[in-house]
Scaffold this active site. Sequence first.
Site, PDB file in Angstrom:
ATOM      1  N   TYR A 112       9.624  12.378  -2.914  1.00  0.00           N
ATOM      2  CA  TYR A 112       9.948  11.083  -2.286  1.00  0.00           C
ATOM      3  C   TYR A 112      11.469  10.925  -2.208  1.00  0.00           C
ATOM      4  O   TYR A 112      12.016  10.540  -1.166  1.00  0.00           O
ATOM      5  CB  TYR A 112       9.329   9.949  -3.104  1.00  0.00           C
ATOM      6  N   SER A 134      16.488   4.786  -0.009  1.00  0.00           N
ATOM      7  CA  SER A 134      16.167   4.402  -1.387  1.00  0.00           C
ATOM      8  C   SER A 134      17.280   4.893  -2.295  1.00  0.00           C
ATOM      9  O   SER A 134      17.885   5.949  -2.029  1.00  0.00           O
ATOM     10  CB  SER A 134      14.850   5.050  -1.817  1.00  0.00           C
TER      11      SER A 134
HETATM   12  P1  NAP Z   1       4.997  -1.656   0.922  1.00  0.00           P
HETATM   13  O1  NAP Z   1       4.979  -3.033   0.361  1.00  0.00           O
HETATM   14  O2  NAP Z   1       4.021  -0.644   0.433  1.00  0.00           O
HETATM   15  O3  NAP Z   1       4.857  -1.785   2.512  1.00  0.00           O
HETATM   16  C1  NAP Z   1       4.858  -0.613   3.304  1.00  0.00           C
HETATM   17  C2  NAP Z   1       4.703  -0.982   4.749  1.00  0.00           C
HETATM   18  O4  NAP Z   1       4.744   0.246   5.505  1.00  0.00           O
HETATM   19  C3  NAP Z   1       3.383  -1.649   5.062  1.00  0.00           C
HETATM   20  O5  NAP Z   1       3.586  -2.585   6.114  1.00  0.00           O
HETATM   21  C4  NAP Z   1       2.529  -0.481   5.559  1.00  0.00           C
HETATM   22  O6  NAP Z   1       1.493  -0.857   6.466  1.00  0.00           O
HETATM   23  C5  NAP Z   1       3.580   0.314   6.312  1.00  0.00           C
HETATM   24  N1  NAP Z   1       3.183   1.710   6.515  1.00  0.00           N
HETATM   25  C6  NAP Z   1       2.846   2.645   5.601  1.00  0.00           C
HETATM   26  N2  NAP Z   1       2.562   3.807   6.205  1.00  0.00           N
HETATM   27  C7  NAP Z   1       2.717   3.591   7.542  1.00  0.00           C
HETATM   28  C8  NAP Z   1       2.563   4.384   8.692  1.00  0.00           C
HETATM   29  N3  NAP Z   1       2.167   5.665   8.611  1.00  0.00           N
HETATM   30  N4  NAP Z   1       2.815   3.830   9.901  1.00  0.00           N
HETATM   31  C9  NAP Z   1       3.201   2.540   9.999  1.00  0.00           C
HETATM   32  N5  NAP Z   1       3.377   1.728   8.955  1.00  0.00           N
HETATM   33  C10 NAP Z   1       3.118   2.249   7.729  1.00  0.00           C
HETATM   34  O7  NAP Z   1       6.425  -0.974   0.758  1.00  0.00           O
HETATM   35  P2  NAP Z   1       7.899  -1.543   0.496  1.00  0.00           P
HETATM   36  O8  NAP Z   1       8.158  -1.443  -0.950  1.00  0.00           O
HETATM   37  O9  NAP Z   1       8.122  -2.819   1.216  1.00  0.00           O
HETATM   38  O10 NAP Z   1       8.741  -0.373   1.174  1.00  0.00           O
HETATM   39  C11 NAP Z   1       9.407  -0.496   2.412  1.00  0.00           C
HETATM   40  C12 NAP Z   1      10.455   0.605   2.482  1.00  0.00           C
HETATM   41  O11 NAP Z   1      11.363   0.446   1.389  1.00  0.00           O
HETATM   42  C13 NAP Z   1       9.864   2.025   2.336  1.00  0.00           C
HETATM   43  O12 NAP Z   1      10.533   2.896   3.225  1.00  0.00           O
HETATM   44  C14 NAP Z   1      10.169   2.371   0.880  1.00  0.00           C
HETATM   45  O13 NAP Z   1      10.266   3.763   0.684  1.00  0.00           O
HETATM   46  C15 NAP Z   1      11.507   1.667   0.707  1.00  0.00           C
HETATM   47  N6  NAP Z   1      11.857   1.406  -0.697  1.00  0.00           N
HETATM   48  C16 NAP Z   1      11.082   0.605  -1.480  1.00  0.00           C
HETATM   49  C17 NAP Z   1      11.451   0.408  -2.798  1.00  0.00           C
HETATM   50  C18 NAP Z   1      10.651  -0.450  -3.733  1.00  0.00           C
HETATM   51  O14 NAP Z   1      10.877  -0.404  -4.959  1.00  0.00           O
HETATM   52  N7  NAP Z   1       9.712  -1.257  -3.234  1.00  0.00           N
HETATM   53  C19 NAP Z   1      12.611   1.019  -3.312  1.00  0.00           C
HETATM   54  C20 NAP Z   1      13.373   1.808  -2.482  1.00  0.00           C
HETATM   55  C21 NAP Z   1      12.991   2.001  -1.170  1.00  0.00           C
HETATM   56  P3  NAP Z   1      -0.012  -1.136   5.935  1.00  0.00           P
HETATM   57  O15 NAP Z   1       0.091  -2.436   5.178  1.00  0.00           O
HETATM   58  O16 NAP Z   1      -0.846  -1.237   7.149  1.00  0.00           O
HETATM   59  O17 NAP Z   1      -0.356   0.020   5.030  1.00  0.00           O
END
Ligand code: NAP
Length: 226
Positions: free
Chosen positions: A135, A121
């Site tokens: 985080y 991130s």
């Molecule tokens: P998201 O929409 O909340 O999706 C998260 C995914 O991770 C879901 O498929 C969830 O599964 C899965 N997950 C959560 N806990 C888990 C666990 N213990 N074991 C296996 N799977 C798990 O998040 P996102 O925004 O796409 O984020 C994806 C990555 O990008 C993360 O690492 C996040 O930190 C990073 N990121 C996101 C942003 C942003 O602004 N969105 C910015 C920087 C970095 P379930 O649906 O079953 O809960």
Amino acid sequence: MATVITGGSRGIGAATARRLAAAGHQVVISYRQHEPEPIEGVTAVQADVTNEADVERLFDIAEQVTAVVNNAGITSPLGPLKDARIEDLRRVIDVNVMGALLVARAAAQRMTEGAIVNVSSGAATTGSAGEYVHYAASKAAIDTLTIGLAKELAPQGIRVNAVAPGITRTEIHTLSGMPDRADRLATRIPLGRAGEPDEVAAAIAWLLGDEASYVTGAILRVGGGL
Ligand code: NAP
């Protein structure tokens, strides 16, 4: 040959699964609790990244793994560190650091070729003061994991890189207590808008592909200038 994407049920992981499946990858995604809608060419496996046996089973199902997207991650309510609850601190570190390490270890044990992309991130370098420094710290660990593992696996020809998304429009912001955070913070972002999951997926796909054959240990910011 299979591509494993953790946390592929929604957001950045799901966009990456769709993009890679359309490009011909045999994709195996994991999720923790929300079983996703079926996507053609994608196998979904319930596997918690913090559970060693689940991670082993995920890689067993995928069989011959040549690409890994270490994406599953969570956040917790916004606020200064002094107000953070101990259970939130532990959970964020457990999923974002321990989970990523277990997945990276399984990949290192089983892969004989290919590439890994870790999802970090922009917070790792901004620090997210007043929002969630724990985080941000967990994502700094992902940057360091990427640099170290890239060197460890380079002799085998396995490349390890990271993407560092900025504010991206996904459901993760619900966990922070501000579901519309991506749009609310748009004015902070030099390009004037939040990123879309597929814009991050495009960077992940490039890092996994042959066009990035000499790129390893890199952390590619996909943050609209943030
Ligand atoms: P998201 O929409 O909340 O999706 C998260 C995914 O991770 C879901 O498929 C969830 O599964 C899965 N997950 C959560 N806990 C888990 C666990 N213990 N074991 C296996 N799977 C798990 O998040 P996102 O925004 O796409 O984020 C994806 C990555 O990008 C993360 O690492 C996040 O930190 C990073 N990121 C996101 C942003 C942003 O602004 N969105 C910015 C920087 C970095 P379930 O649906 O079953 O809960």
